[in-house]
Structure formats: structure tokens, C-alpha cells
Design a protein around this motif. Structure first.
Motif, PDB file in Angstrom:
ATOM      1  N   ASP A 245      15.656 -73.437  29.771  1.00 14.54           N
ATOM      2  CA  ASP A 245      14.934 -72.451  28.967  1.00 14.54           C
ATOM      3  C   ASP A 245      13.539 -72.201  29.528  1.00 14.54           C
ATOM      4  O   ASP A 245      13.070 -71.059  29.583  1.00 14.54           O
ATOM      5  CB  ASP A 245      14.807 -72.932  27.506  1.00 14.54           C
ATOM      6  CG  ASP A 245      16.090 -72.688  26.720  1.00 14.54           C
ATOM      7  OD1 ASP A 245      17.017 -72.044  27.276  1.00 14.54           O
ATOM      8  OD2 ASP A 245      16.179 -73.137  25.555  1.00 14.54           O
ATOM      9  N   LYS A 246      12.889 -73.285  29.957  1.00 13.81           N
ATOM     10  CA  LYS A 246      11.531 -73.122  30.492  1.00 13.81           C
ATOM     11  C   LYS A 246      11.579 -72.352  31.806  1.00 13.81           C
ATOM     12  O   LYS A 246      10.768 -71.458  32.048  1.00 13.81           O
ATOM     13  CB  LYS A 246      10.877 -74.487  30.691  1.00 13.81           C
ATOM     14  CG  LYS A 246       9.462 -74.392  31.263  1.00 13.81           C
ATOM     15  CD  LYS A 246       8.717 -75.694  31.180  1.00 13.81           C
ATOM     16  CE  LYS A 246       7.253 -75.539  31.605  1.00 13.81           C
ATOM     17  NZ  LYS A 246       7.071 -74.804  32.868  1.00 13.81           N
ATOM     18  N   ALA A 247      12.570 -72.681  32.620  1.00  9.90           N
ATOM     19  CA  ALA A 247      12.694 -72.000  33.911  1.00  9.90           C
ATOM     20  C   ALA A 247      12.905 -70.501  33.716  1.00  9.90           C
ATOM     21  O   ALA A 247      12.269 -69.677  34.379  1.00  9.90           O
ATOM     22  CB  ALA A 247      13.858 -72.597  34.711  1.00  9.90           C
ATOM     23  N   THR A 248      13.798 -70.140  32.787  1.00 11.77           N
ATOM     24  CA  THR A 248      14.053 -68.709  32.582  1.00 11.77           C
ATOM     25  C   THR A 248      12.856 -68.041  31.913  1.00 11.77           C
ATOM     26  O   THR A 248      12.491 -66.924  32.260  1.00 11.77           O
ATOM     27  CB  THR A 248      15.329 -68.489  31.732  1.00 11.77           C
ATOM     28  OG1 THR A 248      15.302 -69.355  30.608  1.00 11.77           O
ATOM     29  CG2 THR A 248      16.581 -68.749  32.535  1.00 11.77           C
ATOM     30  N   ALA A 249      12.222 -68.729  30.960  1.00 15.48           N
ATOM     31  CA  ALA A 249      11.059 -68.141  30.295  1.00 15.48           C
ATOM     32  C   ALA A 249       9.948 -67.881  31.318  1.00 15.48           C
ATOM     33  O   ALA A 249       9.315 -66.813  31.311  1.00 15.48           O
ATOM     34  CB  ALA A 249      10.551 -69.055  29.187  1.00 15.48           C
ATOM     35  N   ASP A 250       9.734 -68.845  32.214  1.00 11.68           N
ATOM     36  CA  ASP A 250       8.715 -68.661  33.258  1.00 11.68           C
ATOM     37  C   ASP A 250       9.058 -67.472  34.141  1.00 11.68           C
ATOM     38  O   ASP A 250       8.203 -66.647  34.463  1.00 11.68           O
ATOM     39  CB  ASP A 250       8.589 -69.918  34.126  1.00 11.68           C
ATOM     40  CG  ASP A 250       7.921 -71.069  33.371  1.00 11.68           C
ATOM     41  OD1 ASP A 250       7.399 -70.800  32.259  1.00 11.68           O
ATOM     42  OD2 ASP A 250       7.960 -72.213  33.867  1.00 11.68           O
ATOM     43  N   LEU A 251      10.337 -67.393  34.527  1.00 10.61           N
ATOM     44  CA  LEU A 251      10.767 -66.308  35.408  1.00 10.61           C
ATOM     45  C   LEU A 251      10.621 -64.960  34.703  1.00 10.61           C
ATOM     46  O   LEU A 251      10.097 -63.998  35.263  1.00 10.61           O
ATOM     47  CB  LEU A 251      12.220 -66.525  35.835  1.00 10.61           C
ATOM     48  CG  LEU A 251      12.859 -65.390  36.630  1.00 10.61           C
ATOM     49  CD1 LEU A 251      12.154 -65.195  37.969  1.00 10.61           C
ATOM     50  CD2 LEU A 251      14.348 -65.659  36.857  1.00 10.61           C
ATOM     51  N   PHE A 252      11.072 -64.889  33.437  1.00  9.35           N
ATOM     52  CA  PHE A 252      11.027 -63.623  32.707  1.00  9.35           C
ATOM     53  C   PHE A 252       9.597 -63.187  32.428  1.00  9.35           C
ATOM     54  O   PHE A 252       9.335 -62.005  32.221  1.00  9.35           O
ATOM     55  CB  PHE A 252      11.809 -63.739  31.383  1.00  9.35           C
ATOM     56  CG  PHE A 252      13.287 -63.987  31.569  1.00  9.35           C
ATOM     57  CD1 PHE A 252      13.896 -63.801  32.811  1.00  9.35           C
ATOM     58  CD2 PHE A 252      14.069 -64.402  30.505  1.00  9.35           C
ATOM     59  CE1 PHE A 252      15.257 -64.039  32.979  1.00  9.35           C
ATOM     60  CE2 PHE A 252      15.443 -64.632  30.663  1.00  9.35           C
ATOM     61  CZ  PHE A 252      16.028 -64.460  31.905  1.00  9.35           C
ATOM     62  N   GLY A 253       8.671 -64.164  32.398  1.00  7.57           N
ATOM     63  CA  GLY A 253       7.279 -63.821  32.156  1.00  7.57           C
ATOM     64  C   GLY A 253       6.548 -63.409  33.413  1.00  7.57           C
ATOM     65  O   GLY A 253       5.397 -62.948  33.343  1.00  7.57           O
ATOM     66  N   SER A 254       7.182 -63.575  34.568  1.00 13.66           N
ATOM     67  CA  SER A 254       6.515 -63.251  35.827  1.00 13.66           C
ATOM     68  C   SER A 254       7.002 -61.903  36.339  1.00 13.66           C
ATOM     69  O   SER A 254       8.036 -61.398  35.904  1.00 13.66           O
ATOM     70  CB  SER A 254       6.830 -64.336  36.861  1.00 13.66           C
ATOM     71  OG  SER A 254       8.079 -64.080  37.443  1.00 13.66           O
ATOM     72  N   PRO A 255       6.237 -61.298  37.269  1.00 16.07           N
ATOM     73  CA  PRO A 255       6.670 -60.003  37.809  1.00 16.07           C
ATOM     74  C   PRO A 255       7.957 -60.122  38.637  1.00 16.07           C
ATOM     75  O   PRO A 255       8.610 -59.116  38.891  1.00 16.07           O
ATOM     76  CB  PRO A 255       5.509 -59.571  38.707  1.00 16.07           C
ATOM     77  CG  PRO A 255       4.425 -60.569  38.533  1.00 16.07           C
ATOM     78  CD  PRO A 255       4.965 -61.758  37.834  1.00 16.07           C
ATOM     79  N   ASP A 256       8.326 -61.348  39.006  1.00  9.93           N
ATOM     80  CA  ASP A 256       9.533 -61.533  39.836  1.00  9.93           C
ATOM     81  C   ASP A 256      10.786 -60.944  39.195  1.00  9.93           C
ATOM     82  O   ASP A 256      11.669 -60.440  39.877  1.00  9.93           O
ATOM     83  CB  ASP A 256       9.786 -63.023  40.088  1.00  9.93           C
ATOM     84  CG  ASP A 256       8.706 -63.634  40.948  1.00  9.93           C
ATOM     85  OD1 ASP A 256       7.837 -62.843  41.418  1.00  9.93           O
ATOM     86  OD2 ASP A 256       8.708 -64.860  41.136  1.00  9.93           O
ATOM     87  N   ILE A 257      10.858 -61.032  37.852  1.00  9.96           N
ATOM     88  CA  ILE A 257      12.090 -60.600  37.195  1.00  9.96           C
ATOM     89  C   ILE A 257      12.321 -59.107  37.402  1.00  9.96           C
ATOM     90  O   ILE A 257      13.454 -58.655  37.575  1.00  9.96           O
ATOM     91  CB  ILE A 257      12.095 -60.983  35.695  1.00  9.96           C
ATOM     92  CG1 ILE A 257      13.481 -60.739  35.083  1.00  9.96           C
ATOM     93  CG2 ILE A 257      11.051 -60.220  34.914  1.00  9.96           C
ATOM     94  CD1 ILE A 257      14.596 -61.559  35.675  1.00  9.96           C
ATOM     95  N   GLN A 258      11.209 -58.332  37.411  1.00 13.06           N
ATOM     96  CA  GLN A 258      11.362 -56.888  37.626  1.00 13.06           C
ATOM     97  C   GLN A 258      11.945 -56.637  39.019  1.00 13.06           C
ATOM     98  O   GLN A 258      12.836 -55.811  39.194  1.00 13.06           O
ATOM     99  CB  GLN A 258      10.000 -56.191  37.497  1.00 13.06           C
ATOM    100  CG  GLN A 258      10.063 -54.670  37.662  1.00 13.06           C
ATOM    101  CD  GLN A 258      10.662 -53.969  36.443  1.00 13.06           C
ATOM    102  OE1 GLN A 258      10.241 -54.214  35.320  1.00 13.06           O
ATOM    103  NE2 GLN A 258      11.673 -53.128  36.666  1.00 13.06           N
ATOM    104  N   ALA A 259      11.463 -57.410  39.999  1.00 16.24           N
ATOM    105  CA  ALA A 259      11.958 -57.235  41.369  1.00 16.24           C
ATOM    106  C   ALA A 259      13.433 -57.609  41.450  1.00 16.24           C
ATOM    107  O   ALA A 259      14.243 -56.893  42.059  1.00 16.24           O
ATOM    108  CB  ALA A 259      11.130 -58.096  42.329  1.00 16.24           C
TER     109      ALA A 259
END
Lengths: 302, 244
Positions: A245-259
Motif C-alpha cells: 500500500d505504501k509503495a503504490t501510494a508513494d508511486l501514485f503521489g509522484s509524477p511517475d504515475i502520469q508517465a
């Protein structure tokens, strides 16, 4: 004895503070084997499918690889091998239950009934049930299909909603159940069914890979609220769920997810370079801003 | 194993029909039985005919029946069902093809035809073997009595051959029942399709497939017992196939 103790001391000194407590459950298994096993699908475009050279690729797999990275850091592992095992809707639960697969990296709908059996991490996609029909048939809503055969895939939430709507609105649809998405699409293609009701993203990818994409039209009418897709893993494994959950939350909160999102939904994807052209929906953007594993479609509207 | 058993899932409401998951499985059982029964009647009728033709003195009859048997026996059932369901309507004139596709029970009709033809090839081989296993003197004796070929078959050969063939026919009947599960590939809502749908909705995969296993086992045990009783009833004294 002494050597064993020494190994523990060395291991403990190598690990960061996060891994101080001895891991349990899936984390323990991953640490002991230095391997994480991802369950992948062979034709769930663009989430999880076989790309060039039969290599599994896709949006969900990219997210899973990020999760694997986070687990590696969490456990303080020098290296973590990522193994991919092919799963199907019929095998994913047994393979997960018996420990073969650690993360289901496909396009699995997260709903309350399923959460009794498995756990999901934060929602990574929202799909809405829509109607696909031949362009020539001019279907705008289910009302245009009264008394006609309509296909959906057996065991999906879509066919469930279709049955409910059919009964509620007395449409008299003849609902056919196909074994998988490919077969349901074939039934539409060969006019066995007048329409195919399924998650819009799956319909878009089927049309994009069809012989003549312009022959098919997707309805504006949505038959459901957006249904969450989640990455699934074993239930009652809180430490593992926290890390994922933390890993996905971190990813979703970063600009990386848009890329990552754009790479699979708005840019040409392997193997044939088709473009799905599905920009990120506002509801999904909100779900990324406030990560949640809620199975309730209504919660994604707030 | 970290699996959450919920045996009570059978009593929960199924999203597919107005009823519980158990109700949908029983609906599937009805479909399985109806498909198997209709396919078996077709297989037995066609298979007997082809098997008998294969033992006639006529060379062309033998060649034709051999071709029939090899065609339907050597192509996997799944492939045959796909051909019947997806390919055949496209090869017919447009109006006929559309009519076929819009039939309300298209997958049931296709499954009966597909499984019926597939199994008929195996029945034909059984019947042929049964006739050929009889001593040549039977046929000659019949002819010597002045019986026509048809009469020899009707009164001398077939009554013995079908008795001999009964045990292998029982196996083929069981195979017919089990083969109906392949028809889930063309959308027939039989037991296996219902179990699959149930495990997809609820994720209670082991409960669903345990139920399907028990249902098939129960049907086939009942069929086996009935066929044993039939075998005993029609056994010829001294033929070695009956009780001593």
C-alpha cells in the motif's frame, strides 16, 4: 551455533531499521527466496499481456515492478529476482492461495465479495461498463437492443450488471455468456450477438486490435459507475499489505504515475504500435490523489 | 495454503439468476443432462448406422464409413464445436447463416450436434467391433437359412453385437456426459460454466469446483449402475458377458 548467531548479527547490521523485526508471511517468503513472483495475464491489453518476444508487459506490470523495488528496499535485499508466472481468471485464486504467486498483476476487479478471499492494494484503474456494437447498428443505449442477443464474458461484474438492468428495465435482452473476452468479441464480429457489454478499456483495446476498428462503436451510455481494478495478494497478511500500500501510494503521489499511465494509454504500445487514446479520467486522478483500496464504486465519485 | 473456505457461499444470492449459487448449479445440471441425453441419442443413432454400414460387404460403404469415423474421431472436440458454432454459419447462404446464429438456443443445439457427431464416431467403432467379433458362421448360417442381409442383421447379428458392445457403450455414454463440459467454450451454461462463473463472482474457487466434481461423479455413478443393471438384464446365457 556460533556461526548461525554471527549470520544473524551480520544480517541485522546490514538491514535498515525498517527491517529490524523479522518479517512474516509473504515478506518472509520473499526475503528467504530473494524472489518475488508476479502473476501475469497473456492478453489483458494494456494491463498485462505478452509483448514482443512473448515477454509480459503492461501498465499493471510496470506498477508491480515498482512495488517489487519498494519491497527490496524495505527488506534491505541486495538483489531481488522477479519471476513472472502466467495466470488466468480460473487459476489466479488457487495459485495465490498455495503461495505460487505473490502479486496478481492483471486487470482484476476489486469488489466486496472478492475481498473475503483476497486483499487488494490501492486502486490503479477505474473501468466503466459500456456497450460495444457494430457502427452500422447505431446503438446508443441498451434500449436500442430490446429483444436482441447481447454477449458479455462469463463471471464478470459486467454480466451481473447486465442481468440486473435487463430485469429492472424489462428489456427482454437475450444475454449470452462467452468464455472469455476474445470469444465474446468474436460473437459480436460474427453477428451472433448484437452487442458486447464489458469494461470500456477492454472494449477499446479489443477494437484497437480488430481487423477494422472503424466498424465498431462504443456507447456513450455507461451501465455502471467506475469499477476499481486492483493488484491482488493474499489476505490477512498485514505487514505485506502495508508495504504494498505504501509503495503504490508513494508511486501514485509522484509524477511517475502520469508517465507510466501515458506510456500505456495514450502512446503507441507494443507489439503493433496501436494507440488506445484513453487519457486519465478525473475519477482516476482523484483516486491517485487519495489512494484507497475501497471496493465500493460510489466512493470514487466523492 | 492461505485459503478462506466459505461453504455457505452456495446459499448466497447469485448475480446471474434469481436464486442462490446452488440454484444456478442445479440449472447447470439440467442443461448438462439435457445436452448429454440429446447428444447421446444422436450419437447412438448415427453411430449404429455408420458402424453397421462399415461391416457391409460393399467396399464403398466401408471406405465412406472409415472416412466418417476418422474425420470425427481425429479432430479435437473443442475444435469441432468451434467449427460448428463459428465457421459453419459463415459458409452457408447469408439468410440461413443469420437464422442459425439468431436461434434462441444456438449454443445448446450446436453442442448437441457437435458432441453427437463426435461421439457417433466412437459408437460406430464399438458397434463395428461388436459385429466383427461374432463368428463368421453366424452370418453364413443366417444366409443359409434364406434370410436377406437386412434380416441377418436384424435377427442374428445385431441382437448379439449390441449385447457385446454394451460395456464399451457405457464408457462412451459416460464420455458423452463429461464431454458436455467442453461446450462451455461456446457459451452453454452447463455445470462447468456455472461453476466457473461462480468462482469468478465469489472467488470461492475450491467450493465451486468441488461441487462440479461431485455433480459429475454422482451422475456418472448413477449411469454406471443403471447400465450394469441393463447389462445383467440382457446378458446372453453362456456368452461369458453375463452372470455364471
Amino acid at each position: 551455533m556460533l556461526r548461525g548467531l554471527g549470520a544473524v548479527v551480520v544480517a541485522a547490521s546490514l538491514c535498515g531499521p525498517a527491517a529490524a523485526a523479522e518479517p512474516t508471511g509473504t515478506l518472509k517468503k520473499i526475503k528467504e527466496t530473494a524472489t518475488i513472483v508476479l502473476g501475469v495475464r497473456d492478453s489483458s491489453v494494456p494491463f498485462s499481456y505478452l509483448g514482443p518476444n512473448q515477454q509480459p508487459v503492461g501498465y499493471t506490470i510496470d506498477i508491480c515492478l515498482q512495488i517489487a523495488d519498494a519491497i527490496k528496499r524495505e527488506l534491505g535485499l541486495k538483489s531481488l529476482a522477479v519471476t513472472m508466472t502466467s495466470i488466468t481468471p480460473a487459476t489466479r485464486i488457487p495459485l495465490m492461495a498455495n503461495g505460487t504467486v505473490d502479486l496478481d498483476c492483471g486487470s482484476t476487479t476489486n469488489n466486496a465479495e472478492r475481498q473475503r478471499q483476497v486483499a487488494f492494494t490501492n486502486t490503479h484503474f477505474l473501468a466503466t461498463s459500456r456497450i460495444l456494437a457494430k457502427t452500422a447498428a447505431n446503438v446508443a443505449s441498451l434500449d436500442d437492443l430490446k429483444g436482441k442477443p447481447v454477449v458479455s464474458t462469463a463471471g464478470t461484474t459486467n454480466i451481473r450488471q447486465l442481468h440486473e438492468i435487463n430485469a429492472a428495465r424489462s428489456l427482454g435482452l437475450r444475454i449470452l455468456a462467452a468464455r472469455d473476452h476474445g470469444e465474446a468479441f468474436l460473437m459480436l464480429e460474427t453477428d451472433r450477438a448484437a452487442a458486447f457489454v464489458m469494461d470500456d478499456i477492454l472494449l477499446s483495446s479489443l477494437v484497437a486490435t480488430a481487423k477494422d476498428p472503424s466498424a465498431y462503436a462504443l456507447s456513450e451510455e455507461a451501465l455502471s459507475m467506475p469499477e476499481p481494478y486492483g493488484i491482488m495478494f493474499r489476505r490477512n497478511d498485514e505487514p505485506f499489505k502495508r508495504v504494498v500500500d505504501k509503495a503504490t501510494a508513494d508511486l501514485f503521489g509522484s509524477p511517475d504515475i502520469q508517465a507510466i499511465y501515458d506510456r500505456w494509454f495514450t502512446q503507441p504500445i507494443p507489439p503493433r504500435g496501436i494507440v488506445l487514446n484513453v487519457p486519465m479520467a478525473p475519477a482516476l486522478r482523484r483516486a491517485f490523489a487519495h489512494p484507497t483500496d475501497s471496493p465500493d464504486p460510489a466512493s470514487y465519485f466523492n | 495454503m492461505t485459503y478462506q473456505w466459505h461453504w455457505s457461499v452456495f446459499l448466497e444470492r447469485s448475480p446471474e439468476e434469481n436464486g442462490t449459487y446452488l440454484d444456478t448449479l442445479l440449472l447447470g445440471l439440467q442443461t448438462t443432462l439435457a445436452t448429454a441425453a440429446a447428444a447421446w441419442i444422436l450419437a447412438l443413432a448415427l453411430g449404429s448406422l455408420v458402424g453397421i454400414l462399415g461391416t457391409l460387404p460393399s467396399k464403398s460403404a466401408r471406405v465412406l464409413t472409415a472416412a466418417y469415423v476418422e474425420l470425427f474421431r481425429n479432430v479435437p472436440l473443442l475444435v469441432q464445436l468451434f467449427l460448428w458454432y463459428f465457421v459453419l454459419p459463415e459458409m452457408l447462404p447469408f439468410a440461413v447463416g443469420s437464422w442459425l446464429k439468431q436461434l434462441p438456443d444456438a449454443s445448446f443445439v450446436t453442442a448437441v450436434i457437435g458432441i453427437g457427431f463426435f461421439m457417433s464416431a466412437r459408437v460406430a467403432e464399438g458397434v463395428r467391433a461388436g459385429i466383427e467379433a461374432l463368428p463368421a458362421g453366424q452370418r453364413l448360417a443366417g444366409a443359409a437359412l434364406g434370410l436377406t442381409t437386412a434380416q441377418v442383421y436384424r435377427h442374428v447379428l445385431l441382437p448379439q453385437a449390441f449385447r457385446l458392445t454394451l460395456p464399451p457403450l457405457t464408457s462412451e455414454l459416460l464420455n458423452t456426459i463429461k464431454n458436455t463440459s467442453v461446450a462451455l467454450a461456446i457459451g452453454l451454461a452447463e455445470v462447468m460454466a456455472r461453476a466457473r462463473a461462480m468462482q469468478e463472482f465469489s472467488f470461492q474457487v475450491f467450493e465451486a469446483f468441488t461441487a462440479a466434481t461431485l455433480i459429475y461423479l454422482a451422475i456418472n455413478l448413477v449411469v454406471t449402475l443403471l447400465m450394469r443393471a441393463l447389462e445383467r438384464r440382457v446378458a446372453m446365457p453362456g456368452s461369458g458377458s453375463g452372470p455364471p
